[in-house]
Enzyme design. Sequence first.
Site, short mmCIF file in Angstrom:
data_model
loop_
_atom_site.label_atom_id
_atom_site.label_comp_id
_atom_site.label_asym_id
_atom_site.label_seq_id
_atom_site.Cartn_x
_atom_site.Cartn_y
_atom_site.Cartn_z
N HIS A 67 23.72 41.01 77.51
CA HIS A 67 22.91 41.88 76.66
C HIS A 67 22.55 41.18 75.35
CE1 HIS A 67 26.21 43.22 73.94
NE2 HIS A 67 26.96 43.16 75.02
N ASP A 109 21.55 42.74 72.44
CA ASP A 109 21.84 43.43 71.18
C ASP A 109 23.28 43.12 70.73
OD1 ASP A 109 22.79 44.99 73.39
OD2 ASP A 109 22.96 46.77 72.12
N ASP A 134 29.80 38.13 72.03
CA ASP A 134 29.36 39.41 72.58
C ASP A 134 27.94 39.68 72.13
OD1 ASP A 134 29.17 41.95 73.62
OD2 ASP A 134 30.50 42.88 72.17
N GLU A 181 23.05 47.77 75.06
CA GLU A 181 24.38 47.92 75.67
C GLU A 181 25.35 48.54 74.69
OE1 GLU A 181 28.47 47.17 76.85
OE2 GLU A 181 27.51 46.41 75.05
N GLU A 182 25.26 48.13 73.44
CA GLU A 182 26.23 48.59 72.45
C GLU A 182 26.11 50.07 72.13
OE1 GLU A 182 28.64 46.88 71.82
OE2 GLU A 182 28.13 44.75 71.90
N ASP A 211 28.82 40.58 85.06
CA ASP A 211 28.52 41.00 83.69
C ASP A 211 29.62 40.49 82.76
OD1 ASP A 211 27.39 42.36 81.55
OD2 ASP A 211 27.91 44.37 82.26
N HIS A 229 33.21 42.27 67.97
CA HIS A 229 32.89 43.44 67.12
C HIS A 229 33.59 43.32 65.76
CE1 HIS A 229 31.46 46.42 70.45
NE2 HIS A 229 31.11 45.18 70.69
ZN LIG Z 1 29.06 43.28 74.96
#
Ligand SMILES: [Zn+2]
Length: 486
Positions: free
Chosen positions: A120, A122, A155, A189-190, A216, A459
């Site tokens: 992803h 984003d 991520d 996705e987030e 994934d 994150h």
């Molecule tokens: Zn992710």
Amino acid sequence: MFKKIGLIIVVVIVVLIGVMAFKTFTNTADTPSVDAVEMPAIDAEAVASRLAEAVRIQTISTGVNDPTASREFDRLHLLISSSFPLVHETLKREVVGGHSLLYSWEGSDSSLPPVLLMGHMDVVPVEPGTEDDWQEDAFSGAIKDGVIWGRGTLDDKLSVFAILEAAELQLAAGFKPKRTLYFAFGHDEEIGGENGAGKIAALLEERGVKLAFTLDEGMVVVQGIMPGVEEPIAFIALAEKGYLTLTLTATTEGGHSSIPPKTTAIGKIARAVSRLEENRFPAALISPASDMFDTLAPHMPLGLKAIISNRWLLDPLLVSELGKGGATNAMVRTTTAVTIAEGGTKDNVLPSTATATINFRLLPGTSFEDVIDHVTKVVDDPDIEISVKQGNEPSRVSSTAGEGYQLIEKTIRETLPDVLVSPGLMLAGSDSKHYETIAENSYRFIPMRFGPDDLARVHGTNERIYIDNYVEIIQFYRRLMENTGG
Ligand SMILES: [Zn+2]
């Protein structure tokens, strides 16, 4: 008589010890013998600078109801098209759901079910107030001492770019897949992935596509986390836990605090919360967490190996150890976390309502209904209303016997020959769930190498990746394309 019973007990104990010792010492790893494959070299500087460029584009997802960072996604799309000219020329490219990308690399044999590789585009925002804690600015894409810094390096821009780098290299080498390969890159996705992965999956379903498997983000290569296992372990997640947030609302009569009832709305909520914390869901070691322990037992120190090898007898002991706390507890239990409590506005007024928000992470096999039943029974208070705020059911458990798992495992052994491979359970969520109806199996793994401190970077602060590891990841996807598509 007593002598006879005593003798029987001794015999039983000796037999038990014998069986346990036998089970322990015959529990050896049955690792398939796969030779490491020497992949052609990669220009590490060039691939690092392209990922760094992507990090500088702030494709941040903030909230479901917030505007999409459209201009930033447009910039990222341009960067992708110009960075990977052969991919751009050769593969079919579709923009789905506004800003997500679906690439189709048509295979020569339409009888083979296609494979879909995911990532992803984003990223999550930097938590306000932590900007200065970053060693290099979060969106600097700084490259220093063999490290690429910034949001998205773990991520998950890295897998988007690694997949594209791998495809570009394969196209340059003249590779033509037999099996159709899809690359699907979501933009939300987030915040749940409804508009990205959700719409791509719907589009493929509409076209009648049936995937062999999806791969994934999810789990990684970890070292120094599993007790007693020194080797790095590549965990291929077979499933992800579900997510359910419930709101508990207590309603009582309001009034003046000078003549209070015995229990107020806040008291009722407090009691409900304490009952829920005292009555957790029962712990159980089930697939895929059980597959993980079974796979890794031969590599564990003798004591642990003996316990896991004799789960037929010692399962309750093992489960109660694992269930004590931390990540192992989350692997064996549907967890309960009280995250918000609200009630009352003035110190001399009885609140007529009070609420608590509780977040549950569901083990595969546990449904929303199971959780609501449990909560209703445990809270046991007609004045408390239970409502669903949001959630998604746990995923199904994919197979380790399936072709996809075997191909991923083989590719790991070929390109990261120093690691052990194990099935795993993903504790967080991913976009994979959107493809469940059209994919026979869903796997979640990127060969990022994590030490004990690295999970907090996802994150969190100081997200970064070593260029050497990034190159390994590209080689992994490159080899995977040969193994699945060749
Ligand atoms: Zn992710």
